[in-house]
Design a protein around this motif. Structure first.
Motif, PDB file in Angstrom:
ATOM      1  N   LYS A  81       0.804  -1.222   0.000  1.00 33.80           N
ATOM      2  CA  LYS A  81       0.000   0.000   0.000  1.00 33.80           C
ATOM      3  C   LYS A  81       0.841   1.279   0.000  1.00 33.80           C
ATOM      4  O   LYS A  81       0.304   2.371   0.154  1.00 33.80           O
ATOM      5  CB  LYS A  81      -0.933   0.009   1.216  1.00 33.80           C
ATOM      6  N   ILE A  82       2.126   1.142  -0.177  1.00 30.90           N
ATOM      7  CA  ILE A  82       3.020   2.303  -0.116  1.00 30.90           C
ATOM      8  C   ILE A  82       3.335   2.818  -1.514  1.00 30.90           C
ATOM      9  O   ILE A  82       3.607   2.057  -2.441  1.00 30.90           O
ATOM     10  CB  ILE A  82       4.328   1.953   0.627  1.00 30.90           C
ATOM     11  N   ARG A  83       3.294   4.137  -1.615  1.00 25.41           N
ATOM     12  CA  ARG A  83       3.753   4.841  -2.809  1.00 25.41           C
ATOM     13  C   ARG A  83       4.735   5.905  -2.312  1.00 25.41           C
ATOM     14  O   ARG A  83       4.347   7.031  -2.008  1.00 25.41           O
ATOM     15  CB  ARG A  83       2.574   5.464  -3.572  1.00 25.41           C
ATOM     16  N   ALA A  84       5.988   5.501  -2.186  1.00 23.61           N
ATOM     17  CA  ALA A  84       7.028   6.400  -1.689  1.00 23.61           C
ATOM     18  C   ALA A  84       7.654   7.134  -2.865  1.00 23.61           C
ATOM     19  O   ALA A  84       8.053   6.520  -3.851  1.00 23.61           O
ATOM     20  CB  ALA A  84       8.098   5.621  -0.929  1.00 23.61           C
ATOM     21  N   ALA A  85       7.738   8.450  -2.749  1.00 24.05           N
ATOM     22  CA  ALA A  85       8.286   9.287  -3.812  1.00 24.05           C
ATOM     23  C   ALA A  85       9.588   9.935  -3.351  1.00 24.05           C
ATOM     24  O   ALA A  85       9.642  10.519  -2.262  1.00 24.05           O
ATOM     25  CB  ALA A  85       7.281  10.362  -4.199  1.00 24.05           C
ATOM     26  N   LEU A  86      10.598   9.837  -4.187  1.00 23.29           N
ATOM     27  CA  LEU A  86      11.868  10.517  -3.945  1.00 23.29           C
ATOM     28  C   LEU A  86      11.691  11.986  -4.300  1.00 23.29           C
ATOM     29  O   LEU A  86      11.377  12.324  -5.438  1.00 23.29           O
ATOM     30  CB  LEU A  86      12.974   9.879  -4.796  1.00 23.29           C
ATOM     31  N   VAL A  87      11.860  12.854  -3.321  1.00 23.30           N
ATOM     32  CA  VAL A  87      11.565  14.276  -3.492  1.00 23.30           C
ATOM     33  C   VAL A  87      12.742  15.114  -3.001  1.00 23.30           C
ATOM     34  O   VAL A  87      13.235  14.901  -1.901  1.00 23.30           O
ATOM     35  CB  VAL A  87      10.281  14.661  -2.717  1.00 23.30           C
ATOM     36  N   TRP A  88      13.157  16.065  -3.822  1.00 16.95           N
ATOM     37  CA  TRP A  88      14.255  16.952  -3.428  1.00 16.95           C
ATOM     38  C   TRP A  88      13.949  18.421  -3.694  1.00 16.95           C
ATOM     39  O   TRP A  88      14.739  19.286  -3.385  1.00 16.95           O
ATOM     40  CB  TRP A  88      15.563  16.562  -4.121  1.00 16.95           C
ATOM     41  N   ASN A 100       0.541  11.224  -8.112  1.00 14.69           N
ATOM     42  CA  ASN A 100       0.897   9.858  -7.709  1.00 14.69           C
ATOM     43  C   ASN A 100       0.285   9.431  -6.390  1.00 14.69           C
ATOM     44  O   ASN A 100       0.443   8.285  -5.989  1.00 14.69           O
ATOM     45  CB  ASN A 100       2.418   9.710  -7.643  1.00 14.69           C
ATOM     46  N   ASN A 101      -0.374  10.333  -5.706  1.00  8.76           N
ATOM     47  CA  ASN A 101      -0.972  10.045  -4.401  1.00  8.76           C
ATOM     48  C   ASN A 101       0.037   9.384  -3.463  1.00  8.76           C
ATOM     49  O   ASN A 101      -0.268   8.436  -2.740  1.00  8.76           O
ATOM     50  CB  ASN A 101      -2.227   9.175  -4.544  1.00  8.76           C
ATOM     51  N   ALA A 102       1.273   9.884  -3.506  1.00  4.52           N
ATOM     52  CA  ALA A 102       2.329   9.341  -2.643  1.00  4.52           C
ATOM     53  C   ALA A 102       1.911   9.477  -1.187  1.00  4.52           C
ATOM     54  O   ALA A 102       1.361  10.506  -0.779  1.00  4.52           O
ATOM     55  CB  ALA A 102       3.644  10.064  -2.894  1.00  4.52           C
ATOM     56  N   ASN A 103       2.169   8.433  -0.412  1.00  2.00           N
ATOM     57  CA  ASN A 103       1.859   8.488   1.017  1.00  2.00           C
ATOM     58  C   ASN A 103       3.123   8.506   1.883  1.00  2.00           C
ATOM     59  O   ASN A 103       3.052   8.621   3.093  1.00  2.00           O
ATOM     60  CB  ASN A 103       0.909   7.367   1.439  1.00  2.00           C
ATOM     61  N   ILE A 104       4.276   8.398   1.233  1.00  2.00           N
ATOM     62  CA  ILE A 104       5.559   8.553   1.914  1.00  2.00           C
ATOM     63  C   ILE A 104       6.453   9.431   1.046  1.00  2.00           C
ATOM     64  O   ILE A 104       6.544   9.239  -0.165  1.00  2.00           O
ATOM     65  CB  ILE A 104       6.246   7.198   2.182  1.00  2.00           C
ATOM     66  N   THR A 138      -2.661   5.192 -10.639  1.00  2.00           N
ATOM     67  CA  THR A 138      -2.131   4.702  -9.363  1.00  2.00           C
ATOM     68  C   THR A 138      -2.727   3.354  -8.987  1.00  2.00           C
ATOM     69  O   THR A 138      -2.083   2.573  -8.295  1.00  2.00           O
ATOM     70  CB  THR A 138      -2.355   5.710  -8.212  1.00  2.00           C
ATOM     71  N   GLU A 139      -3.940   3.082  -9.441  1.00  2.00           N
ATOM     72  CA  GLU A 139      -4.544   1.777  -9.168  1.00  2.00           C
ATOM     73  C   GLU A 139      -3.830   0.652  -9.922  1.00  2.00           C
ATOM     74  O   GLU A 139      -3.957  -0.516  -9.554  1.00  2.00           O
ATOM     75  CB  GLU A 139      -6.032   1.792  -9.524  1.00  2.00           C
ATOM     76  N   LYS A 140      -3.063   0.995 -10.936  1.00  2.00           N
ATOM     77  CA  LYS A 140      -2.316  -0.002 -11.709  1.00  2.00           C
ATOM     78  C   LYS A 140      -0.940  -0.287 -11.113  1.00  2.00           C
ATOM     79  O   LYS A 140      -0.245  -1.188 -11.576  1.00  2.00           O
ATOM     80  CB  LYS A 140      -2.151   0.470 -13.158  1.00  2.00           C
ATOM     81  N   ILE A 141      -0.543   0.435 -10.095  1.00  2.00           N
ATOM     82  CA  ILE A 141       0.802   0.269  -9.525  1.00  2.00           C
ATOM     83  C   ILE A 141       0.973  -1.061  -8.774  1.00  2.00           C
ATOM     84  O   ILE A 141       1.912  -1.794  -9.065  1.00  2.00           O
ATOM     85  CB  ILE A 141       1.187   1.463  -8.625  1.00  2.00           C
ATOM     86  N   PRO A 142       0.103  -1.394  -7.819  1.00  2.00           N
ATOM     87  CA  PRO A 142       0.316  -2.655  -7.090  1.00  2.00           C
ATOM     88  C   PRO A 142       0.210  -3.852  -8.034  1.00  2.00           C
ATOM     89  O   PRO A 142      -0.618  -3.882  -8.931  1.00  2.00           O
ATOM     90  CB  PRO A 142      -0.815  -2.698  -6.060  1.00  2.00           C
ATOM     91  N   LYS A 143       1.042  -4.809  -7.816  1.00  2.00           N
ATOM     92  CA  LYS A 143       1.005  -6.021  -8.626  1.00  2.00           C
ATOM     93  C   LYS A 143       1.039  -7.213  -7.683  1.00  2.00           C
ATOM     94  O   LYS A 143       1.940  -7.328  -6.870  1.00  2.00           O
ATOM     95  CB  LYS A 143       2.192  -6.072  -9.579  1.00  2.00           C
ATOM     96  N   ILE A 144       0.073  -8.060  -7.833  1.00  2.00           N
ATOM     97  CA  ILE A 144       0.025  -9.284  -7.048  1.00  2.00           C
ATOM     98  C   ILE A 144       0.693 -10.357  -7.867  1.00  2.00           C
ATOM     99  O   ILE A 144       0.298 -10.630  -9.007  1.00  2.00           O
ATOM    100  CB  ILE A 144      -1.426  -9.695  -6.719  1.00  2.00           C
ATOM    101  N   LEU A 145       1.730 -10.981  -7.330  1.00  2.00           N
ATOM    102  CA  LEU A 145       2.421 -12.035  -8.052  1.00  2.00           C
ATOM    103  C   LEU A 145       1.645 -13.336  -7.930  1.00  2.00           C
ATOM    104  O   LEU A 145       1.243 -13.739  -6.847  1.00  2.00           O
ATOM    105  CB  LEU A 145       3.838 -12.208  -7.494  1.00  2.00           C
ATOM    106  N   SER A 146       1.439 -13.966  -9.061  1.00  2.00           N
ATOM    107  CA  SER A 146       0.739 -15.255  -9.030  1.00  2.00           C
ATOM    108  C   SER A 146       1.711 -16.351  -8.601  1.00  2.00           C
ATOM    109  O   SER A 146       2.916 -16.200  -8.698  1.00  2.00           O
ATOM    110  CB  SER A 146       0.152 -15.570 -10.402  1.00  2.00           C
ATOM    111  N   SER A 147       1.154 -17.448  -8.173  1.00  2.00           N
ATOM    112  CA  SER A 147       2.003 -18.567  -7.719  1.00  2.00           C
ATOM    113  C   SER A 147       2.746 -19.200  -8.872  1.00  2.00           C
ATOM    114  O   SER A 147       3.728 -19.903  -8.678  1.00  2.00           O
ATOM    115  CB  SER A 147       1.156 -19.609  -6.994  1.00  2.00           C
TER     116      SER A 147
END
Length: 150
Positions: A81-88, A100-104, A138-147
């Protein structure tokens, strides 16, 4: 609003500046960061608990700090559930939230002036997600790996 913060040895000064600023603004802080000057540590040891806390919904946002910000962001982004963005800089903080709705926010201690850090953090925290086409992305970011993945 509760903010989780974690840093390695390179981010100690930045972390204290941010913590003091956020407390003055009325935010609550959960500090997972390193606090001993003169010692070196491994950033994942402090980023994992910060990211996990946000991932579990126990904090509204997270702030992570290491030398380049890259290792911290890579570590945090292992959580579903994390969307961490590198910000400077301010403009990237705005886009990280709006698009990106970054939460970190991951901050590079070696590349951000201590006098600018609170402005960047505040912009990140007060900027709203635009949704719309960005929500679809952003809903396309998480990926569940299949077995069957090998």
């Amino acid at each position: 609003m509760l903010i989780a913060i974690g840093s390695d040895h390179t981010g100690i000064d930045h972390k204290y500046i941010i913590n003091n600023f956020l407390i003055k603004k009325g935010y609550k802080i959960k500090d997972f960061g390193f606090s001993k000057y003169g010692e070196q540590v491994d950033y994942p040891d402090f980023i994992h608990p910060t990211a996990e806390f946000v991932n579990q919904g126990k904090a509204d946002f997270g702030i992570i700090i290491c030398g380049s910000g890259n290792g911290a962001a890579m570590t945090a982004n292992k959580y579903h559930k994390i969307r961490a963005a590198l910000v400077w800089k301010k403009e990237i903080a705005i886009l990280a939230r709006k698009h990106n709705n970054a939460n970190i926010i991951s901050l590079p201690a070696r590349f951000i002036n201590k006098n600018k850090i609170t402005e960047i953090v505040e912009i990140f925290l007060v900027t709203s997600f635009e949704g719309g086409r960005h929500k679809i992305r952003t809903e396309k970011i998480p990926k569940i790996l299949s077995s069957s993945a090998g």
